[in-house]
Structures are given as structure tokens and as C-alpha cells.
Enzyme design. Structure first.
Site, PDB file in Angstrom:
ATOM      1  N   ARG A 116      -2.224  10.404  -2.737  1.00  0.00           N
ATOM      2  CA  ARG A 116      -2.086   9.382  -1.655  1.00  0.00           C
ATOM      3  C   ARG A 116      -2.858   9.988  -0.172  1.00  0.00           C
ATOM      4  O   ARG A 116      -2.940  11.315  -0.275  1.00  0.00           O
ATOM      5  CB  ARG A 116      -1.005   8.819  -1.132  1.00  0.00           C
TER       6      ARG A 116
ATOM      7  N   MET B   7      -2.519   4.123   3.811  1.00  0.00           N
ATOM      8  CA  MET B   7      -2.376   3.575   2.490  1.00  0.00           C
ATOM      9  C   MET B   7      -0.898   2.698   2.536  1.00  0.00           C
ATOM     10  O   MET B   7      -0.072   2.994   3.135  1.00  0.00           O
ATOM     11  CB  MET B   7      -2.303   4.615   1.221  1.00  0.00           C
ATOM     12  N   CYS B   8      -0.820   1.861   1.599  1.00  0.00           N
ATOM     13  CA  CYS B   8       0.344   1.230   1.389  1.00  0.00           C
ATOM     14  C   CYS B   8       1.533   2.098   1.100  1.00  0.00           C
ATOM     15  O   CYS B   8       1.437   3.318   0.557  1.00  0.00           O
ATOM     16  CB  CYS B   8       0.267   0.144   0.331  1.00  0.00           C
ATOM     17  N   GLU B   9       2.838   1.729   1.212  1.00  0.00           N
ATOM     18  CA  GLU B   9       3.973   2.269   1.043  1.00  0.00           C
ATOM     19  C   GLU B   9       4.904   1.482  -0.080  1.00  0.00           C
ATOM     20  O   GLU B   9       4.902   0.172  -0.012  1.00  0.00           O
ATOM     21  CB  GLU B   9       4.622   2.809   2.281  1.00  0.00           C
TER      22      GLU B   9
END
Length: 266
Positions: free
Chosen positions: A190, A1-3
Site C-alpha cells: 500500500r 488509499m482505502c483502509e
């Protein structure tokens, strides 16, 4: 997942080791290789974005070497779960509302958001669920700014909390939003690398009390001559220095000048 990465400070500072650590997370076999963006914000914004790996970007190195100082910054590295790898789909996203630049970045996967939430007078340029969410949020905030040049913190926080509840029905909804006055952060869930489960914690918090420049961690570079500094950092995973604390699922914070003004749990 994006950060995600956010910073709020009492006096102007420059992200160094945290930005370097974030960018490194886009290297090698990382899935966060589909674009990056960093923002340095006052009433207006300076945005730096590329639709490629942050770990290989000369622009990131330029920011590390001599990026502008600011009291409010927001960064993002992208894993493209929805839409193409293009600049239009790269966060953070920005829009003007009531004479201020507003900024948004999101981590998660919001299924069907383009059908679930109307964007009002704000329309996305790209195709990401994150930008659709931002436009929908601004559509709701617009009504507050019609009645006041700057809505109260409570008005803004209550609306953002209500919006976060709506987003969580569609999927993980971790986001940071800044209006040039306050940095808002909402922690949801997340993907956890060690378990493979989508679960909290989704954001981590790091704070320093006011201290002398000689005591500052290397991450913070306050202007010369400033005797006291206070900083809050928020990130998807701990970066650079020790002392990060996990935020709880459903926690929202409002930060100004490095100080957490309000905390809500929804």
C-alpha cells in the site's frame, strides 16, 4: 488509499475504539472521505454504508454507542481512485452463495480487472475494481460449493491464495473476505505516507490471548458473564491500542473465533 478493518472473536464483541479510530481517518484533509461501510456478521449480515465521510456520520456514532455484538466484523473507509462516490461503489460488498452471505473489501488499485477476470454468474452493481474482484472470486468459489455444502478450509484457502496471485499482477491487492465461517485476509502493498512508495506493510495484526473481561482492552466489549475472550484484529494501519504487528507481503491468514487457523505466504 482505502483502509480496512476486520475483527474475529471467540465470543460476541462490539467494535468501539477501533471503529472510532478508523472513522477519524476519514476526517480533515484525508483522502479516505468518499464513503464508509461496516459489517456485523453471523450466517446473515447487517451492513451499514454511506457514500460520505465516516468522521461526520451520525450512523457511525450510533454504532459506537450501541452497535450489535458479533464474532465477525469488517469495516472499510474509501478513497475513490476508480468510479464515482456513490453507495453502489461503497464497500464492503455482499453476495449470497450457497445459503450464506459472503462479504468482501479491498484496498488498492487493480487496473483492467473487468477485462482480466471473468465474473461468471456474479455481476457487479457498481463500477469499482474492488467489486469486480469480489464477483470474480465468488465465480471461482461457486464451483467448490457445487460439490459440497461447505468446502474444507484447505480448499477455500488454496483457491483464495491462487486468486490473490492473479490480483497482484494487476496492482496492490490487499483484501478481506468473510464467508460467515472464516475471515480471510491477504496483505500485499500500500502507499506509505512517510516515503510516498507503494510497499509493504499493507496490513497489521493485533491479537489478545484468552483473558478475563477485566483485562480486556477498551476496544472489546464481550457479553456479560463470559469469562474468557480471544480476539484478532486486522487493519491497514494500527488503530486504538498498542501491540500491532505488520503482516508480510504475500501473507494470507484464515481466522475463526479469534484464532488464526492457517497462515500462507505466496
Amino acid at each position: 488509499m482505502c483502509e480496512l478493518l476486520g475483527m474475529s472473536s471467540r465470543y460476541p464483541a462490539r467494535l468501539t475504539s477501533s471503529l472510532m479510530s478508523l472513522a477519524a481517518h476519514a476526517g480533515g484533509s484525508s483522502r479516505n472521505s468518499d464513503g464508509w461501510g461496516a459489517l456485523y456478521d453471523e450466517r446473515d449480515v447487517a451492513v451499514f454504508r454511506e457514500a460520505g465521510r465516516a468522521s461526520e456520520s451520525p450512523l457511525v456514532q450510533l454504532l459506537l454507542a450501541g452497535g450489535p455484538c458479533t464474532t465477525l466484523a469488517l469495516g472499510h473507509i474509501r478513497h475513490a481512485t476508480q468510479s464515482a462516490r456513490t453507495l453502489a461503489n461503497t464497500a464492503p460488498f455482499t453476495r449470497e452463495l450457497a445459503g450464506r452471505m459472503h462479504v468482501f473489501a479491498h484496498n488498492g488499485n487493480l487496473h483492467g480487472i473487468d477485462l482480466s477476470l471473468a465474473s461468471g454468474s456474479f455481476q457487479p452493481i457498481g463500477e469499482t475494481d474492488s467489486e469486480h474482484a469480489f464477483c470474480a472470486l465468488l465465480g471461482k468459489l461457486e464451483a467448490l460449493y457445487i460439490s459440497a455444502d461447505m468446502p474444507t478450509l484447505k480448499q477455500r484457502l488454496d483457491l483464495i491464495a491462487s486468486f490473490a496471485i492473479e490480483l497482484r499482477k494487476l496492482g496492490p491487492a490487499n483484501f478481506m473476505y468473510a464467508d460467515g465461517d472464516v475471515l480471510f485476509a491477504h496483505a500485499d502493498r500500500r502507499l506509505q505516507v512517510d516515503t510516498g512508495l507503494v510497499a509493504p506493510p499493507a496490513l497489521y495484526l493485533w491479537q489478545t490471548p484468552a483473558m478475563s473481561p477485566a483485562q480486556q482492552p477498551t476496544d472489546i466489549s464481550p457479553d456479560a458473564g463470559i469469562a474468557q475472550q480471544q480476539v484478532t484484529l486486522i487493519a491497514s494501519v494500527p488503530l486504538a491500542c498498542e501491540g500491532w504487528q505488520p503482516m508480510k507481503e504475500g501473507e494470507i491468514i484464515a481466522v475463526r473465533s479469534g484464532e488464526i487457523l492457517e497462515t500462507l505466504f505466496i
